[in-house]
Design a protein around this motif. Structure first.
Motif, PDB file in Angstrom:
ATOM      1  N   GLY A  54      25.930 -28.978  19.505  1.00  0.00           N
ATOM      2  CA  GLY A  54      27.187 -29.560  18.299  1.00  0.00           C
ATOM      3  C   GLY A  54      26.373 -30.449  17.661  1.00  0.00           C
ATOM      4  N   CYS A  55      25.188 -31.174  17.960  1.00  0.00           N
ATOM      5  CA  CYS A  55      24.619 -32.212  17.180  1.00  0.00           C
ATOM      6  C   CYS A  55      23.759 -31.663  16.106  1.00  0.00           C
ATOM      7  CB  CYS A  55      22.988 -32.828  18.087  1.00  0.00           C
ATOM      8  SG  CYS A  55      23.595 -33.939  19.440  1.00  0.00           S
ATOM      9  N   LEU A  56      23.407 -30.415  16.147  1.00  0.00           N
ATOM     10  CA  LEU A  56      22.877 -29.475  14.959  1.00  0.00           C
ATOM     11  C   LEU A  56      23.309 -28.424  14.147  1.00  0.00           C
ATOM     12  CD1 LEU A  56      19.587 -27.608  17.178  1.00  0.00           C
ATOM     13  CD2 LEU A  56      19.639 -29.319  15.843  1.00  0.00           C
ATOM     14  N   ARG A  57      24.709 -28.320  14.813  1.00  0.00           N
ATOM     15  CA  ARG A  57      25.836 -27.738  13.972  1.00  0.00           C
ATOM     16  C   ARG A  57      26.117 -29.372  13.160  1.00  0.00           C
ATOM     17  NH1 ARG A  57      29.639 -26.614  17.671  1.00  0.00           N
ATOM     18  NH2 ARG A  57      28.096 -24.803  18.050  1.00  0.00           N
ATOM     19  N   THR A  58      26.643 -30.150  12.878  1.00  0.00           N
ATOM     20  CA  THR A  58      26.701 -31.263  12.210  1.00  0.00           C
ATOM     21  C   THR A  58      25.678 -31.840  11.331  1.00  0.00           C
ATOM     22  OG1 THR A  58      28.548 -31.847  14.180  1.00  0.00           O
ATOM     23  CG2 THR A  58      27.449 -33.795  12.755  1.00  0.00           C
ATOM     24  N   ILE A  59      24.824 -31.095  12.106  1.00  0.00           N
ATOM     25  CA  ILE A  59      23.509 -31.702  10.765  1.00  0.00           C
ATOM     26  C   ILE A  59      23.544 -30.844   9.541  1.00  0.00           C
ATOM     27  CG2 ILE A  59      21.613 -31.820  10.383  1.00  0.00           C
ATOM     28  CD1 ILE A  59      21.053 -32.762  13.561  1.00  0.00           C
ATOM     29  N   VAL A  64      26.586 -35.716   9.111  1.00  0.00           N
ATOM     30  CA  VAL A  64      26.119 -36.968   9.162  1.00  0.00           C
ATOM     31  C   VAL A  64      24.583 -36.660   8.551  1.00  0.00           C
ATOM     32  CG1 VAL A  64      24.175 -35.571  10.794  1.00  0.00           C
ATOM     33  CG2 VAL A  64      24.826 -37.793  11.652  1.00  0.00           C
ATOM     34  N   ALA A  65      24.258 -38.391   8.077  1.00  0.00           N
ATOM     35  CA  ALA A  65      22.693 -39.007   7.752  1.00  0.00           C
ATOM     36  C   ALA A  65      21.933 -38.790   8.468  1.00  0.00           C
ATOM     37  CB  ALA A  65      23.075 -40.434   6.852  1.00  0.00           C
ATOM     38  N   PRO A  66      21.172 -37.621   8.468  1.00  0.00           N
ATOM     39  CA  PRO A  66      19.940 -36.677   9.380  1.00  0.00           C
ATOM     40  C   PRO A  66      18.907 -38.513   9.266  1.00  0.00           C
ATOM     41  CG  PRO A  66      19.235 -35.450   7.901  1.00  0.00           C
ATOM     42  CD  PRO A  66      21.300 -36.547   7.731  1.00  0.00           C
ATOM     43  N   ASP A  67      18.799 -38.998   8.533  1.00  0.00           N
ATOM     44  CA  ASP A  67      17.875 -39.630   8.325  1.00  0.00           C
ATOM     45  C   ASP A  67      17.954 -41.143   8.040  1.00  0.00           C
ATOM     46  OD1 ASP A  67      17.931 -39.021   5.696  1.00  0.00           O
ATOM     47  OD2 ASP A  67      16.310 -39.279   5.563  1.00  0.00           O
ATOM     48  N   THR A 261      35.590 -29.184  15.787  1.00  0.00           N
ATOM     49  CA  THR A 261      33.787 -28.568  15.821  1.00  0.00           C
ATOM     50  C   THR A 261      32.732 -29.072  15.005  1.00  0.00           C
ATOM     51  OG1 THR A 261      33.376 -27.083  13.932  1.00  0.00           O
ATOM     52  CG2 THR A 261      35.095 -26.068  15.818  1.00  0.00           C
ATOM     53  N   LEU A 262      33.180 -30.171  15.074  1.00  0.00           N
ATOM     54  CA  LEU A 262      31.844 -31.403  14.102  1.00  0.00           C
ATOM     55  C   LEU A 262      32.038 -31.953  15.100  1.00  0.00           C
ATOM     56  CD1 LEU A 262      31.461 -30.317  10.516  1.00  0.00           C
ATOM     57  CD2 LEU A 262      30.221 -29.353  12.443  1.00  0.00           C
ATOM     58  N   ALA A 263      31.131 -33.558  15.363  1.00  0.00           N
ATOM     59  CA  ALA A 263      31.034 -34.905  15.478  1.00  0.00           C
ATOM     60  C   ALA A 263      31.957 -35.657  14.818  1.00  0.00           C
ATOM     61  CB  ALA A 263      29.674 -35.123  16.185  1.00  0.00           C
ATOM     62  N   PRO A 264      32.433 -36.147  15.567  1.00  0.00           N
ATOM     63  CA  PRO A 264      33.439 -37.044  14.826  1.00  0.00           C
ATOM     64  C   PRO A 264      32.639 -38.462  13.999  1.00  0.00           C
ATOM     65  CG  PRO A 264      34.059 -37.355  16.502  1.00  0.00           C
ATOM     66  CD  PRO A 264      33.035 -36.376  16.642  1.00  0.00           C
ATOM     67  N   GLY A 337      15.674 -23.771  15.215  1.00  0.00           N
ATOM     68  CA  GLY A 337      15.764 -24.546  14.666  1.00  0.00           C
ATOM     69  C   GLY A 337      17.738 -24.686  13.891  1.00  0.00           C
ATOM     70  N   LEU A 338      18.254 -24.760  12.629  1.00  0.00           N
ATOM     71  CA  LEU A 338      19.438 -24.992  12.281  1.00  0.00           C
ATOM     72  C   LEU A 338      20.166 -23.902  12.225  1.00  0.00           C
ATOM     73  CD1 LEU A 338      19.307 -27.359   9.458  1.00  0.00           C
ATOM     74  CD2 LEU A 338      20.145 -27.736  11.701  1.00  0.00           C
ATOM     75  N   GLU A 339      19.562 -23.001  11.898  1.00  0.00           N
ATOM     76  CA  GLU A 339      19.311 -21.381  11.655  1.00  0.00           C
ATOM     77  C   GLU A 339      20.403 -20.990  12.981  1.00  0.00           C
ATOM     78  OE1 GLU A 339      16.400 -18.487  10.452  1.00  0.00           O
ATOM     79  OE2 GLU A 339      16.121 -20.321   8.830  1.00  0.00           O
ATOM     80  N   ALA A 340      19.865 -21.813  14.111  1.00  0.00           N
ATOM     81  CA  ALA A 340      20.201 -21.206  15.747  1.00  0.00           C
ATOM     82  C   ALA A 340      21.893 -21.261  15.878  1.00  0.00           C
ATOM     83  CB  ALA A 340      19.340 -21.872  16.707  1.00  0.00           C
ATOM     84  N   VAL A 341      22.668 -22.274  14.854  1.00  0.00           N
ATOM     85  CA  VAL A 341      23.554 -22.302  15.070  1.00  0.00           C
ATOM     86  C   VAL A 341      24.682 -21.989  13.852  1.00  0.00           C
ATOM     87  CG1 VAL A 341      23.219 -24.078  16.760  1.00  0.00           C
ATOM     88  CG2 VAL A 341      23.217 -24.719  13.900  1.00  0.00           C
TER      89      VAL A 341
END
Lengths: 344, 344
Positions: A54-59, A64-67, A261-264, A337-341
């Motif tokens: 879920g974290c990776l999907r949200t990214i 989400v601002a990852p940095d 399905t994404l973190a709120p 990485g992100l390709e997995a989600v």
């Protein structure tokens, strides 16, 4: 597939590698890593490595601002405030917690407001940070509009977690952390997969009629715990930890993303109390609390979180045991990485 | 017997005459009078003139200081503190409320601790005092050990009321005030008198087994609302509004008096929040709250306290209507004073 046993340090290294591989800065990868490892350590699987996807999907969705670099404002009276700048809440909490503790010691009580954060974790790790300082604490936040108010017929409130902690000497704290819905959304999903009907009183279908069909419930609305009383507490959370702190309510959070399905994204409110300061010499509050806990346990009633603490003690002895499926997931997330989600 | 219609002023005069006749100082008679009249005004009969007998019985038993002068201490950071000196809580709250409001404005948030008070009233009059100042408020207190923790088998916690309010412009506030037991003790008594069985899940008998027999329930224990979640909230109230503030828990309050027929002595905790200060310019919290209330009401769900507010509007038109029995009780209490009540 065989099980794998990891130390908490080994799992932390793997989880942060995955999260940094997904694009999170080191600050966020480590803050999220700590709560995910804490979930596995406490056999709290619903908040463990399962959350990584879920974290990776949200990214990946750009939600989400990852940095993000959270910013702590100067204390405004009893109010501490962290602007999470659209990043995950965990690093924002870690930035604000020491200042919250200090201010609670100074004034007897203080509040930490986190604004503009993306939220995916349980509240008990935050509560335990404060009980570790010898403080009592209360935390709450909205979520997504998935729960109908009692007497209503459509999703409006979130599952709105409500968490509380009280410090204990030489033993883990008194901690509860629960959804103000009668059940977590994940529990309805588990019933659906198992083909089991829901208990009465859990949910409404899309027309607002009571249902025990998990599929119909997921298309409809969950119900609050404890009927009108739980509904009132859930509403209070929307008011205090949404409206009052100038952040999104659950219906606004869902409108913003259009999916559950994404973190709120919303805010969070944490209150900290200094028991010694409140007691003002009228007895030793920590010792008196033990009398209450003994009376509860002496009846055979369970204090909340005891299963988690037992699991924590076991993990300290035996390490964290992951299933073959869980290890395969972790390796896939690490390697792809992100390709997995996939986005829903 | 015929009904009698009184203005709120007429009822206030009669109630304070009764309470002063029972030995209360003018300060206390008026403070209690205000909440009893508010109960009748709002058709909240369980907190109306019916409560007078219990007040007089508590005075007669020597379990309240009838002329106590509550003392407000200087603010200690965010904590205001009133020592009720063994008197009824109402005058203590009235003394502390303006200071609480002022401190909440100064710091964004403040707490009022009331110690050593005798408590008999609902919490909503106190909550409304604070919402009238434009503040959000949370109030809680222990009571008598009559409720078993979930999974337990004997009375330990009180019915521990939990109350919250949010200010609204031009309309009565959002207010809830409920017992954290699944039902009030009075509701069990009503089932007993009517010869009706209790709903499942309300109570245990004296051996800790579930019962639907009101008589067995009164000799046993009530259960918390919302199963383990309500039980956890009730425990939190024992901790925050008993142990933390250096005052009695529900089992201690019962030990002190040895009966539930008198008003209990313990403390109370009230938190006040300044919404404007918490919002810090991120939207207008009062206006945004209205959007939430409209969405709740728009589903056909009821906001809490609406029946009370409708009754209040009706009373403003038509006065307070008392039954012949109620007027006879009031006249007996006025004419006979403490001789009119018997100790159990």
């Amino acid at each position: 597939m065989t099980q794998t046993t990891l130390t908490t340090g080994e799992l932390m290294a793997l989880v942060t590698e995955i999260l940094q591989g997904g694009g999170l800065s080191q600050l966020h990868a480590e803050a999220l890593g700590r709560v995910i490892v804490a979930g596995e350590r406490d056999h709290c699987k619903s908040h463990g490595v399962y959350r990584l996807e879920g974290c990776l999907r949200t990214i990946k969705a750009g939600k989400v601002a990852p940095d993000a670099e959270p910013v702590l404002a100067d204390a405004d009276g009893a109010i501490l405030r962290v602007d999470a700048k659209g990043g995950f809440s965990n690093a924002a909490f870690e930035l604000g917690a020491p200042a919250l503790g200090k201010r609670a010691r100074e004034l007897g009580m203080a509040a930490l407001v986190i604004n503009d954060c993306v939220h995916f974790a349980a509240l008990w790790p935050e509560i335990e940070t404060l009980t570790d300082m010898g403080l009592a604490a209360l935390a709450m936040c909205p979520s997504y509009a998935t729960v109908a108010p009692t007497g209503g017929n459509a999703p409006l409130m979130g599952t709105n977690p409500f968490a509380f902690g009280w410090p204990r000497k030489g033993t883990p704290p008194y901690v509860f952390d629960f959804a103000t819905s009668v059940a977590a959304r994940g529990e309805i999903e588990l019933h659906r997969r198992a083909g089991d009907p829901l208990p009465e009183g859990w949910a409404l279908d899309k027309d607002g009629a009571p249902t025990t069909d998990p599929e119909a419930a997921l298309a409809g609305a969950m119900l609050p715990f404890g009927a009108h009383k739980g509904s009132a507490i859930s509403t209070m959370i929307e008011l205090l930890a949404g409206v009052m702190i100038g952040d999104l309510t659950s219906p606004e959070a869902l409108d913003l993303l259009g999916t559950t399905t994404l973190a709120p994204k919303h805010g969070e409110l944490i209150l900290a109390f200094d028991p010694e300061r409140f007691a003002a010499g009228r007895g030793d509050p920590l010792a008196r609390a033990e009398t209450l806990f003994e009376a509860i346990a002496g009846q055979g009633a369970r204090l909340p979180s005891q299963r988690r603490f037992a699991a924590r003690a076991e993990t300290a002895q035996n390490g964290i045991v992951l299933s073959g499926d869980e290890m395969a997931l972790l390796e896939k997330l690490r390697d792809k990485g992100l390709e997995a989600v996939e986005l829903a």
